[in-house]
Scaffold this motif. Structure first.
Motif, short mmCIF file in Angstrom:
data_model
loop_
_atom_site.label_atom_id
_atom_site.label_comp_id
_atom_site.label_asym_id
_atom_site.label_seq_id
_atom_site.Cartn_x
_atom_site.Cartn_y
_atom_site.Cartn_z
N LEU A 103 0.84 -1.20 0.00
CA LEU A 103 0.00 0.00 0.00
C LEU A 103 0.88 1.25 0.00
O LEU A 103 1.92 1.28 0.64
CB LEU A 103 -0.91 0.03 1.23
N GLY A 104 0.47 2.23 -0.73
CA GLY A 104 1.11 3.55 -0.72
C GLY A 104 0.07 4.59 -1.08
O GLY A 104 -1.12 4.29 -1.23
N GLY A 105 0.55 5.83 -1.26
CA GLY A 105 -0.39 6.86 -1.65
C GLY A 105 0.23 8.23 -1.71
O GLY A 105 1.39 8.43 -1.35
N VAL A 106 -0.57 9.17 -2.19
CA VAL A 106 -0.20 10.58 -2.24
C VAL A 106 -1.31 11.38 -1.57
O VAL A 106 -2.48 11.24 -1.93
CB VAL A 106 -0.03 11.09 -3.69
N MET A 107 -0.93 12.21 -0.60
CA MET A 107 -1.89 13.10 0.03
C MET A 107 -1.81 14.48 -0.60
O MET A 107 -0.72 14.96 -0.93
CB MET A 107 -1.62 13.18 1.53
N LEU A 108 -2.96 15.10 -0.77
CA LEU A 108 -3.05 16.43 -1.37
C LEU A 108 -3.52 17.44 -0.33
O LEU A 108 -4.40 17.13 0.49
CB LEU A 108 -4.04 16.44 -2.53
N SER A 109 -2.96 18.63 -0.41
CA SER A 109 -3.43 19.71 0.46
C SER A 109 -4.83 20.14 0.04
O SER A 109 -5.31 19.83 -1.06
CB SER A 109 -2.49 20.91 0.39
N LYS A 110 -5.49 20.86 0.93
CA LYS A 110 -6.83 21.36 0.64
C LYS A 110 -6.83 22.22 -0.62
O LYS A 110 -7.74 22.12 -1.45
CB LYS A 110 -7.33 22.18 1.84
N LYS A 111 -5.77 23.02 -0.80
CA LYS A 111 -5.68 23.89 -1.98
C LYS A 111 -5.60 23.07 -3.26
O LYS A 111 -6.31 23.35 -4.25
CB LYS A 111 -4.44 24.80 -1.87
N ILE A 112 -4.74 22.06 -3.27
CA ILE A 112 -4.57 21.24 -4.47
C ILE A 112 -5.85 20.46 -4.75
O ILE A 112 -6.33 20.39 -5.89
CB ILE A 112 -3.39 20.26 -4.30
N HIS A 113 -6.44 19.89 -3.71
CA HIS A 113 -7.66 19.13 -3.88
C HIS A 113 -8.78 20.00 -4.44
O HIS A 113 -9.57 19.56 -5.30
CB HIS A 113 -8.08 18.52 -2.54
N LYS A 114 -8.86 21.23 -3.98
CA LYS A 114 -9.92 22.14 -4.45
C LYS A 114 -9.76 22.43 -5.94
O LYS A 114 -10.76 22.50 -6.67
CB LYS A 114 -9.89 23.44 -3.65
N VAL A 115 -8.53 22.59 -6.41
CA VAL A 115 -8.31 22.83 -7.84
C VAL A 115 -8.80 21.63 -8.64
O VAL A 115 -9.48 21.78 -9.67
CB VAL A 115 -6.82 23.11 -8.13
N PHE A 116 -8.50 20.42 -8.17
CA PHE A 116 -8.96 19.22 -8.87
C PHE A 116 -10.48 19.13 -8.88
O PHE A 116 -11.09 18.81 -9.91
CB PHE A 116 -8.36 17.96 -8.24
N THR A 117 -11.11 19.40 -7.77
CA THR A 117 -12.57 19.25 -7.70
C THR A 117 -13.29 20.38 -8.43
O THR A 117 -14.34 20.16 -9.04
CB THR A 117 -13.04 19.22 -6.24
#
Length: 436
Positions: free
Chosen positions: A282-296
């Protein structure tokens, strides 16, 4: 319990013929077979087919944080596999363990890191971070921002993008076709990062990635305030800052994540290894709120990136139990306490052996660098071989002219077990010095 030697001979022969080992000497494998065929683990120890007991001084691959033989994780894996072993998370399908793990990661991670893209391991996590960083800039209308900067002596994995980002040249020399748009900067100088940004042009750079402590490259700690300076540079030039916590995450350095020592919050954070202590992939990448908001807010189509096992239910259930054990057994606090003992012990070895030029460490990551002016050729590999004879697994790093021995025992290690490791190393250094 010892087994029939014919079984070991048979397995060794099958290994030679059928098993191409990762990061291993092919010639050594073909001539001598596998160095060990492990059959069991318990605590900080591994046992091979012949019954030999070894101290796992590397937590295998920096990852068995809670130690070997934890039946709690096997029980959780069995329970999850008995109900929902696997289901796809494509097309917005989901499962409870992945959802709960994503929430738990947001709770324990620094700053506003809030959403997770799951992978099967560290190389995939780093490759994902590069792709997501570049896609972020496409969404922002700046598609020319695609260059990724990493540090020399860094290790980010062996997928094609991760290999290209890795700052250890032998890994890049292994292939004759690296991915484009990867740059490397001096591992200890924030000024050199500024110079490279100015040279390449800030509007061409997508992200800077760094390990909080460089693990496979030789346990190198950044200079004081380095990451604060780097974060300031990234903000000044509007460049994403990614931390690679594949080795340093989940208590290894004495905090949940290594970057917390510097009180800096990245835009993205890669993890793997210690999230399950190696009990599941298992692994992963966490995104900040700012980055996540741009994607959404700005994405209009499908996010065309994903792995079959992204958010694997069993792996996520194991990770949740692993994190529960880290917390309930106060393993981060133990790492702080025993980590200080480790560094003090390494300093005592340095005092007693002139061949040691430098020792360093953070938490349960330690390194002994040998002095080239005293030794004619690298001796770390010789000491590793002597340690194996005495029942200790550690590792040598001879990349980029280094002559370094590194160690990273499980976070459950006791003071007595640590002192035993240090005594073995002292004995090994004496033995090698006698041959010089």
């Amino acid at each position: 319990m010892q087994r029939n030697p014919n079984i070991q001979d048979d397995l060794s022969e099958l290994d030679r013929i059928h098993f191409l080992h990762p990061t291993s000497s092919i010639q050594q494998q073909q001539q001598h077979g596998p160095a060990f065929i492990f059959t069991r683990g318990e605590g900080i120890h591994l046992y091979d087919l012949s019954g030999k007991k070894m101290i796992d001084g590397m937590s295998s691959l920096w990852n068995v944080n809670i130690g070997h033989g934890r039946q709690e994780l096997g029980k959780v894996a069995k329970e999850q596999m008995s109900t929902l072993a696997f289901s796809s998370n494509f097309a917005t399908f989901s499962n409870e363990p992945a959802i709960r793990l994503a929430k738990k990661l947001a709770d324990i991670s620094p700053g506003d890191l809030q959403s997770t893209f799951f992978t099967s391991g560290g190389s995939e996590a780093n490759d994902t971070a590069y792709k997501l960083a570049r896609h972020y800039w496409i969404l922002k209308g700046q598609p020319n921002r695609k260059k990724i900067i990493s540090r020399t002596k860094s290790y980010h994995g062996v997928a094609i993008g991760a290999t290209s980002a890795t700052g250890l040249k032998p890994f890049r020399d292994f292939t004759n076709s690296l991915a484009p748009d990867f740059l490397h900067v001096n591992y200890h100088s924030s000024n050199s990062l500024r110079e490279l940004i100015e040279k390449e042009g800030p509007d061409t750079i997508a992200a800077f990635i760094s390990e909080p402590v460089q693990g496979a490259g030789g346990v190198h700690l950044a200079p004081l305030n380095y990451f604060k300076e780097v974060k300031k540079l990234c903000e000044e030039y509007d460049i994403l800052f990614i931390t690679d916590e594949v080795i340093t995450g989940f208590g290894r350095t004495g905090t949940y994540f290594g970057i917390e020592h510097d009180k800096v919050v990245p835009d993205m954070m890669c993890f793997a290894k210690g999230v399950t202590s190696g009990y599941a992939q298992l692994g992963g990448v966490m995104l900040s709120k700012k980055i996540h908001k741009v994607f959404t807010d700005m994405s209009t189509g499908t996010l065309l990136h994903g792995y079959t096992y992204s958010g694997h239910p069993m792996a996520c259930a194991v990770a949740l139990k692993n994190i529960e054990i880290i917390e309930s057994e106060c393993l981060i606090e133990n790492t702080k306490r025993i980590g200080k003992e480790l560094l003090d012990g390494l300093k005592l070895l340095q005092k007693n052996h002139a061949v040691i030029g430098e020792v360093r460490g953070k938490g349960l990551m330690g390194a002994i660098e040998f002095d080239h002016t005293v030794t004619a050729s690298p001796i770390a590999p010789l000491i590793v071989n002597e340690a194996v004879k005495r029942g200790l697994i550690c590792r040598s790093v001879v990349f980029d002219g280094q002559d370094t021995l590194v160690m990273a025992p499980p976070l459950i290690i006791t003071k007595e077990e640590l002192y035993h490791i240090l005594d073995i190393l002292d004995d090994c250094i004496h033995a090698v010095k006698e041959t010089m």
